[in-house]
Design a protein around this motif. Sequence first.
Motif, PDB file in Angstrom:
ATOM      1  N   PRO A  74       0.842  75.335  66.680  1.00  0.00           N
ATOM      2  CA  PRO A  74       1.737  74.175  66.781  1.00  0.00           C
ATOM      3  C   PRO A  74       1.661  73.385  65.477  1.00  0.00           C
ATOM      4  CG  PRO A  74       0.306  74.348  68.708  1.00  0.00           C
ATOM      5  CD  PRO A  74      -0.225  75.308  67.703  1.00  0.00           C
ATOM      6  N   ALA A  75       2.790  72.894  65.002  1.00  0.00           N
ATOM      7  CA  ALA A  75       2.786  72.205  63.710  1.00  0.00           C
ATOM      8  C   ALA A  75       4.035  71.345  63.571  1.00  0.00           C
ATOM      9  CB  ALA A  75       2.743  73.227  62.573  1.00  0.00           C
ATOM     10  N   THR A  76       3.947  70.395  62.658  1.00  0.00           N
ATOM     11  CA  THR A  76       5.094  69.575  62.277  1.00  0.00           C
ATOM     12  C   THR A  76       5.171  69.573  60.761  1.00  0.00           C
ATOM     13  OG1 THR A  76       4.821  68.160  64.228  1.00  0.00           O
ATOM     14  CG2 THR A  76       6.197  67.314  62.443  1.00  0.00           C
ATOM     15  N   ARG A  77       6.327  69.941  60.231  1.00  0.00           N
ATOM     16  CA  ARG A  77       6.524  69.954  58.788  1.00  0.00           C
ATOM     17  C   ARG A  77       7.979  69.573  58.500  1.00  0.00           C
ATOM     18  NH1 ARG A  77       1.864  70.722  59.169  1.00  0.00           N
ATOM     19  NH2 ARG A  77       0.485  72.098  57.981  1.00  0.00           N
ATOM     20  N   ARG A  78       8.196  69.053  57.305  1.00  0.00           N
ATOM     21  CA  ARG A  78       9.567  68.845  56.856  1.00  0.00           C
ATOM     22  C   ARG A  78       9.988  70.051  56.042  1.00  0.00           C
ATOM     23  NH1 ARG A  78      11.217  63.396  53.795  1.00  0.00           N
ATOM     24  NH2 ARG A  78      10.086  64.401  52.073  1.00  0.00           N
ATOM     25  N   VAL A  79      11.057  70.695  56.481  1.00  0.00           N
ATOM     26  CA  VAL A  79      11.563  71.904  55.842  1.00  0.00           C
ATOM     27  C   VAL A  79      12.988  71.634  55.369  1.00  0.00           C
ATOM     28  CG1 VAL A  79      12.096  74.346  56.143  1.00  0.00           C
ATOM     29  CG2 VAL A  79      10.136  73.341  57.350  1.00  0.00           C
ATOM     30  N   ASP A  80      13.190  71.693  54.063  1.00  0.00           N
ATOM     31  CA  ASP A  80      14.523  71.446  53.485  1.00  0.00           C
ATOM     32  C   ASP A  80      15.131  70.140  53.993  1.00  0.00           C
ATOM     33  OD1 ASP A  80      14.265  73.792  52.111  1.00  0.00           O
ATOM     34  OD2 ASP A  80      15.504  74.975  53.471  1.00  0.00           O
ATOM     35  N   GLY A  81      14.295  69.122  54.072  1.00  0.00           N
ATOM     36  CA  GLY A  81      14.763  67.810  54.497  1.00  0.00           C
ATOM     37  C   GLY A  81      14.852  67.616  55.987  1.00  0.00           C
ATOM     38  N   VAL A  82      14.535  68.628  56.782  1.00  0.00           N
ATOM     39  CA  VAL A  82      14.594  68.531  58.237  1.00  0.00           C
ATOM     40  C   VAL A  82      13.179  68.538  58.794  1.00  0.00           C
ATOM     41  CG1 VAL A  82      15.357  69.664  60.364  1.00  0.00           C
ATOM     42  CG2 VAL A  82      16.830  69.672  58.344  1.00  0.00           C
ATOM     43  N   LEU A  83      12.846  67.552  59.610  1.00  0.00           N
ATOM     44  CA  LEU A  83      11.530  67.497  60.243  1.00  0.00           C
ATOM     45  C   LEU A  83      11.503  68.455  61.424  1.00  0.00           C
ATOM     46  CD1 LEU A  83       8.791  65.998  60.167  1.00  0.00           C
ATOM     47  CD2 LEU A  83       9.730  64.450  61.885  1.00  0.00           C
ATOM     48  N   VAL A  84      10.675  69.488  61.329  1.00  0.00           N
ATOM     49  CA  VAL A  84      10.567  70.487  62.392  1.00  0.00           C
ATOM     50  C   VAL A  84       9.289  70.220  63.186  1.00  0.00           C
ATOM     51  CG1 VAL A  84      10.409  72.936  62.945  1.00  0.00           C
ATOM     52  CG2 VAL A  84      11.785  72.192  60.988  1.00  0.00           C
ATOM     53  N   ASP A  85       9.465  69.948  64.477  1.00  0.00           N
ATOM     54  CA  ASP A  85       8.335  69.734  65.385  1.00  0.00           C
ATOM     55  C   ASP A  85       8.221  70.973  66.258  1.00  0.00           C
ATOM     56  OD1 ASP A  85       6.325  68.739  66.938  1.00  0.00           O
ATOM     57  OD2 ASP A  85       7.605  67.387  68.107  1.00  0.00           O
ATOM     58  N   LEU A  86       7.213  71.799  65.971  1.00  0.00           N
ATOM     59  CA  LEU A  86       7.077  73.104  66.613  1.00  0.00           C
ATOM     60  C   LEU A  86       6.019  73.052  67.706  1.00  0.00           C
ATOM     61  CD1 LEU A  86       8.086  76.083  66.359  1.00  0.00           C
ATOM     62  CD2 LEU A  86       6.083  76.501  64.925  1.00  0.00           C
ATOM     63  N   THR A  87       6.457  73.184  68.948  1.00  0.00           N
ATOM     64  CA  THR A  87       5.555  73.289  70.096  1.00  0.00           C
ATOM     65  C   THR A  87       5.355  74.765  70.409  1.00  0.00           C
ATOM     66  OG1 THR A  87       6.304  71.197  71.036  1.00  0.00           O
ATOM     67  CG2 THR A  87       5.239  72.745  72.535  1.00  0.00           C
ATOM     68  N   VAL A  88       4.096  75.175  70.598  1.00  0.00           N
ATOM     69  CA  VAL A  88       3.788  76.565  70.926  1.00  0.00           C
ATOM     70  C   VAL A  88       2.958  76.564  72.205  1.00  0.00           C
ATOM     71  CG1 VAL A  88       2.713  78.707  70.152  1.00  0.00           C
ATOM     72  CG2 VAL A  88       3.787  77.168  68.477  1.00  0.00           C
ATOM     73  N   ALA A  89       3.390  77.334  73.194  1.00  0.00           N
ATOM     74  CA  ALA A  89       2.688  77.357  74.475  1.00  0.00           C
ATOM     75  C   ALA A  89       2.799  78.732  75.101  1.00  0.00           C
ATOM     76  CB  ALA A  89       3.262  76.303  75.418  1.00  0.00           C
ATOM     77  N   ALA A  90       1.741  79.123  75.807  1.00  0.00           N
ATOM     78  CA  ALA A  90       1.783  80.373  76.561  1.00  0.00           C
ATOM     79  C   ALA A  90       2.686  80.189  77.775  1.00  0.00           C
ATOM     80  CB  ALA A  90       0.386  80.780  76.998  1.00  0.00           C
ATOM     81  N   ALA A  91       3.350  81.251  78.171  1.00  0.00           N
ATOM     82  CA  ALA A  91       4.350  81.163  79.238  1.00  0.00           C
ATOM     83  C   ALA A  91       3.779  80.562  80.517  1.00  0.00           C
ATOM     84  CB  ALA A  91       4.927  82.553  79.507  1.00  0.00           C
ATOM     85  N   GLU A  92       2.658  81.072  81.002  1.00  0.00           N
ATOM     86  CA  GLU A  92       2.103  80.565  82.265  1.00  0.00           C
ATOM     87  C   GLU A  92       1.656  79.124  82.143  1.00  0.00           C
ATOM     88  OE1 GLU A  92       2.216  81.756  85.296  1.00  0.00           O
ATOM     89  OE2 GLU A  92       3.405  83.378  84.456  1.00  0.00           O
ATOM     90  N   ASP A  93       1.101  78.761  80.980  1.00  0.00           N
ATOM     91  CA  ASP A  93       0.663  77.381  80.782  1.00  0.00           C
ATOM     92  C   ASP A  93       1.855  76.418  80.805  1.00  0.00           C
ATOM     93  OD1 ASP A  93      -1.897  78.316  80.525  1.00  0.00           O
ATOM     94  OD2 ASP A  93      -1.949  78.201  78.335  1.00  0.00           O
ATOM     95  N   TYR A  94       2.945  76.823  80.179  1.00  0.00           N
ATOM     96  CA  TYR A  94       4.112  75.941  80.124  1.00  0.00           C
ATOM     97  C   TYR A  94       4.778  75.841  81.493  1.00  0.00           C
ATOM     98  CZ  TYR A  94       7.464  73.332  77.290  1.00  0.00           C
ATOM     99  OH  TYR A  94       8.213  72.322  76.720  1.00  0.00           O
TER     100      TYR A  94
END
Length: 245
Positions: A74-94
Amino acid sequence: MSARSEPAGVDRGLDDRRWTVAERVAEAVRRRFPADALAIAVHGPLAHGDDDGGGNGEAGMLVVTYRPGTGPPPATRRVDGVLVDLTVAAAEDYLAQARVLSPLWPLTADRYVTTQALHDPTGWLRTLRDEHLGRLARARPAEFSAAARQAWYRGSAAHSRAARLAEWYETDQALLMLGEARLAAATVTGLLSRTYFRDPGDAVRRTGLAGADMTEVSVVLARQAEELAARGRAVDGTIEDLLTA
């Protein structure tokens, strides 16, 4: 090839950098983690299909993996001027999260119900939505009231703290705490009416709490306390109540 479908009447041209960046992220995830990515989607304004297309702001993304601890971090970064908030979760957990009716439900439900797929070959996102809607259909009124009472405590504590800070002329901190009180009161309203919101800003706007001052928030909290008591979830109690809740 993106699995995204366009909502009717929406023209996302190539100049919409948020969609462009989101699709590039999805492609990179599939390329680097081909055995791990079960589904990739966007949520928030992009998923609702009414993004302003200005090319700035945030792209909220979800990567669902087959197993815990796999895929990208999981991470948050600005890519080409766009703030990308990346949530990563296992299927059963989500899916387990989607079955929980918490005091923050009005602020989290939209992520389970409204998504746009960038990669979803098995239709897992429909399963996510159905699981959450099924949980809501089974929920008893008392569950919403109990969650609302917990949200009310958070709002009351934030409001009291804001009032004390204002008395000490700590204006900036007081305003921050008042903002927390507004949001908590908005979630109480959402829980009592079974209404979920797209984000915190949407919550305070739709409940009429955006810009509410200290006195106005106090009135709302008092009214909510009365409603909770009428529903059998009084916010006040005895020590015995506290220890047996």
